[in-house]
Design a protein around this motif. Structure first.
Motif, PDB file in Angstrom:
ATOM      1  N   ILE A 122     -12.196   4.515  12.746  1.00  0.00           N
ATOM      2  CA  ILE A 122     -10.811   4.640  12.281  1.00  0.00           C
ATOM      3  C   ILE A 122     -10.006   3.488  12.858  1.00  0.00           C
ATOM      4  CG2 ILE A 122      -8.700   5.999  12.579  1.00  0.00           C
ATOM      5  CD1 ILE A 122     -10.375   7.272  10.587  1.00  0.00           C
ATOM      6  N   THR A 123      -9.215   2.862  12.017  1.00  0.00           N
ATOM      7  CA  THR A 123      -8.310   1.823  12.499  1.00  0.00           C
ATOM      8  C   THR A 123      -6.944   2.456  12.746  1.00  0.00           C
ATOM      9  OG1 THR A 123      -7.735   1.226  10.230  1.00  0.00           O
ATOM     10  CG2 THR A 123      -9.525  -0.002  11.249  1.00  0.00           C
ATOM     11  N   ASP A 124      -6.080   1.725  13.423  1.00  0.00           N
ATOM     12  CA  ASP A 124      -4.747   2.257  13.729  1.00  0.00           C
ATOM     13  C   ASP A 124      -3.933   2.500  12.459  1.00  0.00           C
ATOM     14  OD1 ASP A 124      -5.231   2.255  16.442  1.00  0.00           O
ATOM     15  OD2 ASP A 124      -4.422   0.240  16.739  1.00  0.00           O
ATOM     16  N   ASN A 125      -4.151   1.672  11.444  1.00  0.00           N
ATOM     17  CA  ASN A 125      -3.358   1.775  10.219  1.00  0.00           C
ATOM     18  C   ASN A 125      -4.232   1.361   9.040  1.00  0.00           C
ATOM     19  OD1 ASN A 125      -1.534   1.628   8.124  1.00  0.00           O
ATOM     20  ND2 ASN A 125      -0.066   0.346   9.214  1.00  0.00           N
ATOM     21  N   TYR A 126      -4.569   2.302   8.175  1.00  0.00           N
ATOM     22  CA  TYR A 126      -5.438   1.988   7.042  1.00  0.00           C
ATOM     23  C   TYR A 126      -4.817   0.967   6.096  1.00  0.00           C
ATOM     24  CZ  TYR A 126      -2.688   5.406   4.355  1.00  0.00           C
ATOM     25  OH  TYR A 126      -1.676   6.096   3.744  1.00  0.00           O
ATOM     26  N   HIS A 127      -3.494   0.836   6.117  1.00  0.00           N
ATOM     27  CA  HIS A 127      -2.847  -0.170   5.276  1.00  0.00           C
ATOM     28  C   HIS A 127      -3.259  -1.584   5.685  1.00  0.00           C
ATOM     29  CE1 HIS A 127      -0.406   2.408   2.801  1.00  0.00           C
ATOM     30  NE2 HIS A 127      -0.015   3.060   3.871  1.00  0.00           N
TER      31      HIS A 127
ATOM     32  N   SER B 111     -12.932   1.722   5.619  1.00  0.00           N
ATOM     33  CA  SER B 111     -11.929   2.031   6.644  1.00  0.00           C
ATOM     34  C   SER B 111     -10.640   2.555   6.020  1.00  0.00           C
ATOM     35  CB  SER B 111     -11.625   0.800   7.497  1.00  0.00           C
ATOM     36  OG  SER B 111     -12.716   0.487   8.320  1.00  0.00           O
ATOM     37  N   ALA B 112     -10.243   1.947   4.910  1.00  0.00           N
ATOM     38  CA  ALA B 112      -9.036   2.416   4.218  1.00  0.00           C
ATOM     39  C   ALA B 112      -9.237   3.836   3.701  1.00  0.00           C
ATOM     40  CB  ALA B 112      -8.676   1.468   3.077  1.00  0.00           C
ATOM     41  N   ALA B 113     -10.395   4.104   3.115  1.00  0.00           N
ATOM     42  CA  ALA B 113     -10.678   5.443   2.597  1.00  0.00           C
ATOM     43  C   ALA B 113     -10.667   6.472   3.724  1.00  0.00           C
ATOM     44  CB  ALA B 113     -12.022   5.461   1.870  1.00  0.00           C
ATOM     45  N   LYS B 114     -11.330   6.154   4.817  1.00  0.00           N
ATOM     46  CA  LYS B 114     -11.370   7.097   5.933  1.00  0.00           C
ATOM     47  C   LYS B 114      -9.969   7.340   6.481  1.00  0.00           C
ATOM     48  CE  LYS B 114     -13.823   8.517  10.017  1.00  0.00           C
ATOM     49  NZ  LYS B 114     -15.025   8.314  10.829  1.00  0.00           N
ATOM     50  N   GLY B 115      -9.181   6.289   6.585  1.00  0.00           N
ATOM     51  CA  GLY B 115      -7.809   6.438   7.056  1.00  0.00           C
ATOM     52  C   GLY B 115      -6.968   7.295   6.132  1.00  0.00           C
ATOM     53  N   ARG B 116      -7.142   7.115   4.834  1.00  0.00           N
ATOM     54  CA  ARG B 116      -6.394   7.929   3.865  1.00  0.00           C
ATOM     55  C   ARG B 116      -6.813   9.395   3.934  1.00  0.00           C
ATOM     56  NH1 ARG B 116      -3.062   5.837   0.208  1.00  0.00           N
ATOM     57  NH2 ARG B 116      -2.869   3.574   0.134  1.00  0.00           N
ATOM     58  N   ILE B 117      -8.109   9.631   4.092  1.00  0.00           N
ATOM     59  CA  ILE B 117      -8.594  11.013   4.195  1.00  0.00           C
ATOM     60  C   ILE B 117      -8.087  11.652   5.484  1.00  0.00           C
ATOM     61  CG2 ILE B 117     -10.652  12.460   4.473  1.00  0.00           C
ATOM     62  CD1 ILE B 117     -12.109  10.354   2.634  1.00  0.00           C
ATOM     63  N   GLU B 118      -8.203  10.930   6.585  1.00  0.00           N
ATOM     64  CA  GLU B 118      -7.739  11.472   7.867  1.00  0.00           C
ATOM     65  C   GLU B 118      -6.239  11.768   7.833  1.00  0.00           C
ATOM     66  OE1 GLU B 118      -7.417   9.225  11.806  1.00  0.00           O
ATOM     67  OE2 GLU B 118      -9.182  10.500  12.075  1.00  0.00           O
TER      68      GLU B 118
END
Length: 163
Positions: free
Chosen positions: A65-70, A119-126
């Motif tokens: 997970i990154t700090d910000n998926y954006h 990473s973006a997908a995981k961030g959006r799901i989280e």
């Protein structure tokens, strides 16, 4: 996000396959996915993305997970801006002058092994789960649409392995 959170997020969704695999029906026509409660995966079928979706979900579990998926999506947009010469600019956190989904989709062609897409997908799901949207069907529509496109882009990028 745990593996069980991700499973709960996709299992028995009415919209997941409609929004993620149906747009790819021209590659594999069997776009409908069937969930198997015994294996907690989609049932692999002929001419289906089910196996690739299962692999992608397994990969999402171990994606950091990154700090910000954006930020991951911005990398894709910057690729479009620099390499495809699209006249887009980021103003107050928004990419202007083009459909955001088109930008992310085209940027995915420069995304090695779809790392930024994952990473973006995981961030959006989280983020959805943190906001009480524990199933894909419960997501706010705009975010749901973008997540579906990100996941479809991953599958599209990997479709050469199938056909």
């Amino acid at each position: 996000m745990t593996e069980q959170d991700l499973i709960k997020f996709v299992k028995h969704s009415e919209l997941f396959d409609y929004m993620v695999t149906r747009p790819l029906w021209h590659i594999l026509p069997n776009w409908e996915l069937t969930w198997d409660d015994n294996t907690d995966h989609f049932i692999p079928e002929e001419d289906s993305f089910a196996e690739k979706v299962n692999e992608m979900l397994d990969e999402l579990i171990v994606t950091p997970i990154t700090d910000n998926y954006h930020d991951n999506e911005d990398i894709l947009a910057e690729h479009v801006q620099q390499n495809l010469n699209w006249n887009i600019i980021k103003v107050h956190g928004w990419w202007i002058s083009c459909d955001y989904q088109d930008v992310i989709n085209q940027g995915s062609f420069g995304d090695e092994e779809q790392k930024n897409l994952l990473s973006a997908a995981k961030g959006r799901i989280e983020t959805a789960i943190k906001h009480g949207q524990s199933n894909f069907d419960d997501m706010e529509y705009g975010h749901q649409r973008i997540l579906a496109m990100v996941l479809a882009s991953i599958l599209y990028q990997r479709s050469n392995d199938i056909v």
